[in-house]
Design a protein around this motif. Structure first.
Motif, short mmCIF file in Angstrom:
data_model
loop_
_atom_site.label_atom_id
_atom_site.label_comp_id
_atom_site.label_asym_id
_atom_site.label_seq_id
_atom_site.Cartn_x
_atom_site.Cartn_y
_atom_site.Cartn_z
N LEU A 11 -9.34 24.06 106.28
CA LEU A 11 -9.76 25.07 105.32
C LEU A 11 -10.90 25.92 105.87
O LEU A 11 -10.91 27.15 105.72
N GLN A 12 -11.86 25.28 106.52
CA GLN A 12 -12.98 26.02 107.10
C GLN A 12 -12.50 27.05 108.12
O GLN A 12 -12.95 28.20 108.12
N ASP A 13 -11.58 26.64 108.95
CA ASP A 13 -11.03 27.56 109.95
C ASP A 13 -10.31 28.73 109.26
O ASP A 13 -10.45 29.89 109.67
N ARG A 14 -9.62 28.43 108.21
CA ARG A 14 -8.87 29.45 107.47
C ARG A 14 -9.80 30.48 106.83
O ARG A 14 -9.48 31.68 106.82
N VAL A 15 -10.93 30.03 106.27
CA VAL A 15 -11.83 30.96 105.56
C VAL A 15 -12.89 31.56 106.47
O VAL A 15 -13.72 32.35 106.01
N GLY A 16 -12.88 31.20 107.74
CA GLY A 16 -13.72 31.89 108.71
C GLY A 16 -15.09 31.30 108.97
O GLY A 16 -16.02 32.03 109.34
N VAL A 17 -15.24 29.99 108.76
CA VAL A 17 -16.50 29.33 109.12
C VAL A 17 -16.22 28.26 110.17
O VAL A 17 -15.08 27.84 110.36
N THR A 18 -17.26 27.80 110.83
CA THR A 18 -17.10 26.79 111.87
C THR A 18 -16.46 25.53 111.29
O THR A 18 -16.99 24.96 110.33
N PRO A 19 -15.35 25.08 111.84
CA PRO A 19 -14.66 23.90 111.31
C PRO A 19 -15.33 22.60 111.75
O PRO A 19 -14.79 21.84 112.55
N ASP A 20 -16.51 22.36 111.19
CA ASP A 20 -17.28 21.18 111.59
C ASP A 20 -17.07 20.00 110.65
O ASP A 20 -17.65 18.92 110.86
N GLY A 21 -16.30 20.18 109.59
CA GLY A 21 -16.03 19.08 108.68
C GLY A 21 -17.19 18.74 107.77
O GLY A 21 -17.18 17.68 107.15
N ALA A 22 -18.16 19.64 107.65
CA ALA A 22 -19.32 19.41 106.78
C ALA A 22 -19.32 20.44 105.66
O ALA A 22 -19.34 21.65 105.93
N PHE A 23 -19.26 19.98 104.43
CA PHE A 23 -19.24 20.90 103.29
C PHE A 23 -20.66 21.24 102.87
O PHE A 23 -21.47 20.36 102.56
N GLY A 24 -20.98 22.53 102.87
CA GLY A 24 -22.30 22.99 102.48
C GLY A 24 -22.24 24.41 101.95
O GLY A 24 -21.16 24.93 101.68
N PRO A 25 -23.39 25.06 101.81
CA PRO A 25 -23.44 26.40 101.20
C PRO A 25 -22.56 27.43 101.89
O PRO A 25 -21.86 28.21 101.21
N ASN A 26 -22.57 27.47 103.22
CA ASN A 26 -21.77 28.48 103.92
C ASN A 26 -20.28 28.30 103.67
O ASN A 26 -19.55 29.27 103.44
N THR A 27 -19.83 27.05 103.70
CA THR A 27 -18.42 26.78 103.45
C THR A 27 -18.06 27.11 102.00
O THR A 27 -17.01 27.72 101.74
N ALA A 28 -18.91 26.72 101.07
CA ALA A 28 -18.64 27.00 99.65
C ALA A 28 -18.52 28.51 99.41
O ALA A 28 -17.60 28.97 98.72
N ARG A 29 -19.44 29.27 99.97
CA ARG A 29 -19.41 30.73 99.77
C ARG A 29 -18.17 31.34 100.42
O ARG A 29 -17.55 32.25 99.85
N ALA A 30 -17.80 30.85 101.60
CA ALA A 30 -16.63 31.39 102.29
C ALA A 30 -15.35 31.09 101.51
O ALA A 30 -14.45 31.93 101.42
N ILE A 31 -15.25 29.89 100.94
CA ILE A 31 -14.08 29.53 100.14
C ILE A 31 -13.99 30.44 98.91
O ILE A 31 -12.91 30.98 98.59
N ALA A 32 -15.10 30.59 98.21
CA ALA A 32 -15.11 31.42 97.01
C ALA A 32 -14.71 32.86 97.33
O ALA A 32 -13.92 33.48 96.61
N GLN A 33 -15.25 33.39 98.41
CA GLN A 33 -14.93 34.76 98.79
C GLN A 33 -13.46 34.89 99.19
O GLN A 33 -12.77 35.83 98.78
#
Length: 208
Positions: A11-33
């Motif tokens: 999912l991280q790779d799909r939404v354009g953030v580093t696919p590090d397997g850690a859920f945090g603010p950057n991942t949450a914002r990227a998913i929402a966007q």
């Protein structure tokens, strides 16, 4: 079978953030966007999903229960240790026992084939079939494996849409709304405090 954290990395790779397997603010914002979710809807979806998936680490139901756990989780099905023992540490047999004849599971093997997958677990042949039809991927009926991988978030969004949870979420990030959505997701209020903590924390990330 999805490995721990695999679906989140996909999912991280799909939404354009580093696919590090850690859920945090950057991942949450990227998913929402990526999925076009405002802060309120995103917080409720991700808050519930975070609880259901152990912080987005798990995307497939684990039925590897001990005898003690079986007696606690399914007291109506397993009334004694002798009843539970054949199904302890036996996920395939347990899936057949608890899911056959329910949720569209009519054939031998359906219980294990259609056990819960996704960040908000999609369980049963009926649900999988409906999801597959709605997204135009009938192949999922024969092989639901992608629901635990690249479709883990899509299936959670589908669940929210199908059950009118986004409309409920529009009422705001309040204890009452979180409690109402939890009842629709869980059938009760299991893990309510954790769901509240996740939802409010993620809302803080998304509205900042």
């Amino acid at each position: 079978m999805a490995s721990k954290g695999e679906a989140l990395k996909i999912l991280q790779d799909r939404v354009g953030v580093t696919p590090d397997g850690a859920f945090g603010p950057n991942t949450a914002r990227a998913i929402a966007q990526y999925f076009g979710l405002n802060a309120v809807r995103g917080a409720h979806l991700l808050g519930q999903a975070a609880h259901e998936s152990g912080g987005f680490m798990l995307s497939m139901e684990n039925l590897n229960y001990s005898v003690e756990s079986l007696l606690r989780v399914w007291p109506s099905r397993f009334k004694t240790e002798a009843d539970a023992r054949p199904y302890a540490r036996n996920p395939e047999a347990l899936a057949e026992k608890v899911y056959t004849g329910r949720m569209g599971n009519t054939e031998a093997g359906d219980g294990g084939k259609y056990l819960g997958r996704g960040f908000i677990q999609l369980t049963g042949k009926s649900n999988v079939s409906a999801f597959a039809r709605d997204i135009g991927r009938d192949s999922l009926i024969a092989d639901p494996t992608p629901i635990a991988k690249e479709l883990a978030m899509d299936s959670a969004i589908w669940f929210f849409e199908k059950n009118g949870l986004f409309e409920i979420a529009d009422g705001g990030v309040t204890d009452d709304i979180i409690k109402t959505i939890t009842k629709r997701v869980n059938g009760g209020h299991h893990g309510l405090e954790d769901r509240m903590q996740w939802t409010k924390k993620i809302y803080g990330w998304l509205k900042s």
